[in-house]
Design a protein around this motif. Structure first.
Motif, PDB file in Angstrom:
ATOM      1  N   THR A  29     -30.279  64.299 -42.970  1.00  0.00           N
ATOM      2  CA  THR A  29     -29.917  65.490 -42.204  1.00  0.00           C
ATOM      3  C   THR A  29     -30.278  65.332 -40.732  1.00  0.00           C
ATOM      4  O   THR A  29     -29.500  65.696 -39.825  1.00  0.00           O
ATOM      5  CB  THR A  29     -30.622  66.720 -42.781  1.00  0.00           C
ATOM      6  N   ALA A  30     -31.459  64.781 -40.471  1.00  0.00           N
ATOM      7  CA  ALA A  30     -31.881  64.555 -39.091  1.00  0.00           C
ATOM      8  C   ALA A  30     -30.959  63.559 -38.391  1.00  0.00           C
ATOM      9  O   ALA A  30     -30.605  63.749 -37.211  1.00  0.00           O
ATOM     10  CB  ALA A  30     -33.321  64.057 -39.068  1.00  0.00           C
ATOM     11  N   PHE A  31     -30.545  62.528 -39.098  1.00  0.00           N
ATOM     12  CA  PHE A  31     -29.606  61.574 -38.505  1.00  0.00           C
ATOM     13  C   PHE A  31     -28.288  62.259 -38.162  1.00  0.00           C
ATOM     14  O   PHE A  31     -27.697  62.033 -37.099  1.00  0.00           O
ATOM     15  CB  PHE A  31     -29.351  60.415 -39.475  1.00  0.00           C
ATOM     16  N   GLY A  32     -27.821  63.092 -39.076  1.00  0.00           N
ATOM     17  CA  GLY A  32     -26.551  63.778 -38.839  1.00  0.00           C
ATOM     18  C   GLY A  32     -26.602  64.710 -37.646  1.00  0.00           C
ATOM     19  O   GLY A  32     -25.658  64.770 -36.845  1.00  0.00           O
ATOM     20  N   LEU A  33     -27.702  65.457 -37.505  1.00  0.00           N
ATOM     21  CA  LEU A  33     -27.830  66.374 -36.378  1.00  0.00           C
ATOM     22  C   LEU A  33     -27.901  65.632 -35.048  1.00  0.00           C
ATOM     23  O   LEU A  33     -27.418  66.128 -34.027  1.00  0.00           O
ATOM     24  CB  LEU A  33     -29.086  67.236 -36.549  1.00  0.00           C
ATOM     25  N   SER A  34     -28.474  64.415 -35.072  1.00  0.00           N
ATOM     26  CA  SER A  34     -28.586  63.659 -33.824  1.00  0.00           C
ATOM     27  C   SER A  34     -27.246  63.056 -33.396  1.00  0.00           C
ATOM     28  O   SER A  34     -27.122  62.603 -32.258  1.00  0.00           O
ATOM     29  CB  SER A  34     -29.621  62.544 -33.975  1.00  0.00           C
ATOM     30  N   MET A  35     -26.235  63.100 -34.278  1.00  0.00           N
ATOM     31  CA  MET A  35     -24.922  62.541 -33.937  1.00  0.00           C
ATOM     32  C   MET A  35     -23.854  63.619 -33.771  1.00  0.00           C
ATOM     33  O   MET A  35     -22.659  63.340 -33.806  1.00  0.00           O
ATOM     34  CB  MET A  35     -24.477  61.561 -35.045  1.00  0.00           C
ATOM     35  N   LYS A  36     -24.284  64.852 -33.532  1.00  0.00           N
ATOM     36  CA  LYS A  36     -23.316  65.948 -33.474  1.00  0.00           C
ATOM     37  C   LYS A  36     -22.412  65.876 -32.255  1.00  0.00           C
ATOM     38  O   LYS A  36     -21.324  66.478 -32.238  1.00  0.00           O
ATOM     39  CB  LYS A  36     -24.050  67.287 -33.498  1.00  0.00           C
ATOM     40  N   ASP A  37     -22.816  65.163 -31.221  1.00  0.00           N
ATOM     41  CA  ASP A  37     -22.023  65.128 -29.990  1.00  0.00           C
ATOM     42  C   ASP A  37     -21.077  63.923 -29.919  1.00  0.00           C
ATOM     43  O   ASP A  37     -20.416  63.726 -28.900  1.00  0.00           O
ATOM     44  CB  ASP A  37     -22.936  65.113 -28.763  1.00  0.00           C
ATOM     45  N   VAL A  38     -21.024  63.095 -30.979  1.00  0.00           N
ATOM     46  CA  VAL A  38     -20.145  61.923 -30.962  1.00  0.00           C
ATOM     47  C   VAL A  38     -18.866  62.238 -31.727  1.00  0.00           C
ATOM     48  O   VAL A  38     -18.798  63.192 -32.517  1.00  0.00           O
ATOM     49  CB  VAL A  38     -20.852  60.689 -31.566  1.00  0.00           C
ATOM     50  N   SER A  39     -17.849  61.424 -31.488  1.00  0.00           N
ATOM     51  CA  SER A  39     -16.561  61.620 -32.170  1.00  0.00           C
ATOM     52  C   SER A  39     -16.685  61.287 -33.650  1.00  0.00           C
ATOM     53  O   SER A  39     -17.567  60.533 -34.069  1.00  0.00           O
ATOM     54  CB  SER A  39     -15.506  60.724 -31.527  1.00  0.00           C
ATOM     55  N   PRO A  40     -15.788  61.862 -34.473  1.00  0.00           N
ATOM     56  CA  PRO A  40     -15.838  61.582 -35.912  1.00  0.00           C
ATOM     57  C   PRO A  40     -15.735  60.094 -36.236  1.00  0.00           C
ATOM     58  O   PRO A  40     -16.426  59.605 -37.140  1.00  0.00           O
ATOM     59  CB  PRO A  40     -14.640  62.362 -36.457  1.00  0.00           C
ATOM     60  N   ALA A  41     -14.885  59.364 -35.521  1.00  0.00           N
ATOM     61  CA  ALA A  41     -14.733  57.931 -35.794  1.00  0.00           C
ATOM     62  C   ALA A  41     -16.026  57.178 -35.489  1.00  0.00           C
ATOM     63  O   ALA A  41     -16.476  56.331 -36.277  1.00  0.00           O
ATOM     64  CB  ALA A  41     -13.584  57.366 -34.970  1.00  0.00           C
TER      65      ALA A  41
END
Length: 299
Positions: A29-41
Motif C-alpha cells: 500500500t505504501a509503495f502504491g501511494l508513493s506512485m500516485k503521481d506517475v502514469s499508469p504505464a
C-alpha cells in the motif's frame, strides 16, 4: 534438483501468499501511494521493477543458503542417503508449518530486528517514482521477516548446490506475485478461494506426505530388495547343493560302471590267455604225435 522440487517451491509461494499479503500488505500500500503521481504505464513498470528486486533478494538468499548447505552439510552427504533423508525431513517441517504450527515465529521476531535496522535506508527510497528507487525498494523488501520465506530457505539449504538454492527461491517468489499484484477485488477473490478450499493446508499436507515419501520409501524399498536378495542367494545355494549331490551320485555311479567294465575286460583277457595256452598245448601234442609216426614209418 528435480522439476518436482521447483513445482513444490512455486506452489508453496502461491498457496502461502495470503500469509504474505498479511505481512506485506502495508508495504504494498505504501509503495502504491508513493506512485500516485506517475502514469499508469510507468506505474506498472515500477511495480514490475520492485518485484524483480524482491525476487533478486530471494535468489541471493537462496544462493547463500545453498552455500551454507554445501559447505556445512557436505561432509555428511558423501556416499550415503543423508541428502535425501534431510530433504524429506525439511519438506515435512515446512509442510507442518503451512498447516499452522508456529515453528518459525521466533525466527520471524529475530528477523524483525534486522528489518528495523534497515528502516533509515527504506525511508530514502520514497517516493518510488524512479526505476533505481523501485529496484532498491524491492531488494530491501526481500529481507522482510517472513516464516514462509524462512521455510523456503530451509529447502534451499538442502539443495544440491548454491545455484539450485537460488533457483528455488526465485521460483518461490514467482508464486507469491499473483496475490501481491492483484487488484483489491481480485485479492479478495483469491483469498476467499484459498481459504474456502483450505488450499494452503492441502499444500502443507501434500508436502508432509512428499517429505515422508522422500525420506522413508527408498529405505523400505532397499530393505525389501536386500531381503529378496538374501532369499535368492539361499535358493541359489540350495539349488547348487542339490546339483552337487546329484553330480556326486552320478560320478559315483560312473566310477562303479568304469570299475565293472575294468573287471569285465580283465576277465576277458584272462579267458583269452587261457584259451591261447590250451591251443598252444594242443598244437605241441599234435606235432609230437606226427613226429613219432614219421620215425616209426622210416624204420
Amino acid at each position: 534438483m528435480t522439476i518436482a522440487l521447483l513445482v513444490t517451491a512455486l506452489l508453496m509461494g502461491f498457496f502461502g501468499s495470503p500469509h504474505c499479503l498479511g505481512m506485506c500488505g502495508g508495504l504494498v500500500t505504501a509503495f502504491g501511494l508513493s506512485m500516485k503521481d506517475v502514469s499508469p504505464a510507468k506505474r506498472r513498470a515500477l511495480v514490475a521493477t520492485y518485484h524483480l528486486g524482491r525476487l533478486t533478494s530471494y535468489a541471493l538468499l537462496g544462493l547463500i543458503a545453498g552455500l551454507i548447505g554445501i559447505t556445512v552439510l557436505k561432509p555428511l552427504m558423501m556416499g550415503n542417503s543423508t541428502p535425501r533423508i534431510l530433504l524429506g525431513l525439511v519438506l515435512v517441517f515446512v509442510g507442518v508449518t503451512m498447516l499452522g504450527a508456529p515453528f518459525l515465529t521466533k525466527l520471524e521476531r529475530f528477523g524483525m530486528r534486522f528489518w528495523q535496522y534497515l528502516s533509515p535506508l527504506r525511508q530514502k527510497v520514497f517516493p518510488l517514482n524512479t526505476f533505481p528507487r523501485a529496484l532498491t525498494a524491492g531488494l530491501l523488501w526481500g529481507f522482510l521477516p517472513c516464516g514462509l520465506v524462512y521455510g523456503a530457505l530451509l529447502i534451499a539449504v538442502v539443495a544440491h548446490n548454491p545455484l539450485s538454492g537460488a533457483a528455488l527461491m526465485f521460483v518461490f517468489g514467482l508464486g507469491t506475485i499473483p496475490m501481491l499484484v492483484a487488484t483489491h477485488e481480485t485479492v479478495g477473490w483469491l483469498r476467499d478461494k484459498i481459504g474456502r478450499f483450505r488450499l494452503r493446508q492441502l499444500n502443507g499436507a501434500v508436502m508432509v506426505i512428499s517429505g515422508l515419501a522422500v525420506a522413508v520409501v527408498p529405505m523400505v524399498m532397499a530393505n525389501m530388495h536386500s531381503g529378496h536378495g538374501e532369499m535368492n542367494h539361499g535358493s541359489h545355494a540350495a539349488m547348487m547343493s542339490d546339483m552337487d549331490s546329484h553330480d556326486m551320485s552320478q560320478m559315483n555311479h560312473d566310477m562303479d560302471m568304469t570299475t565293472d567294465m575294468g573287471h569285465n575286460m580283465q576277465d576277458m583277457d584272462n579267458h583269452m590267455d587261457h584259451s591261447m595256452h590250451d591251443m598252444s598245448d594242443e598244437s605241441m601234442d599234435m606235432s609230437h604225435n606226427e613226429h613219432t609216426e614219421m620215425m616209426e614209418h622210416a624204420q
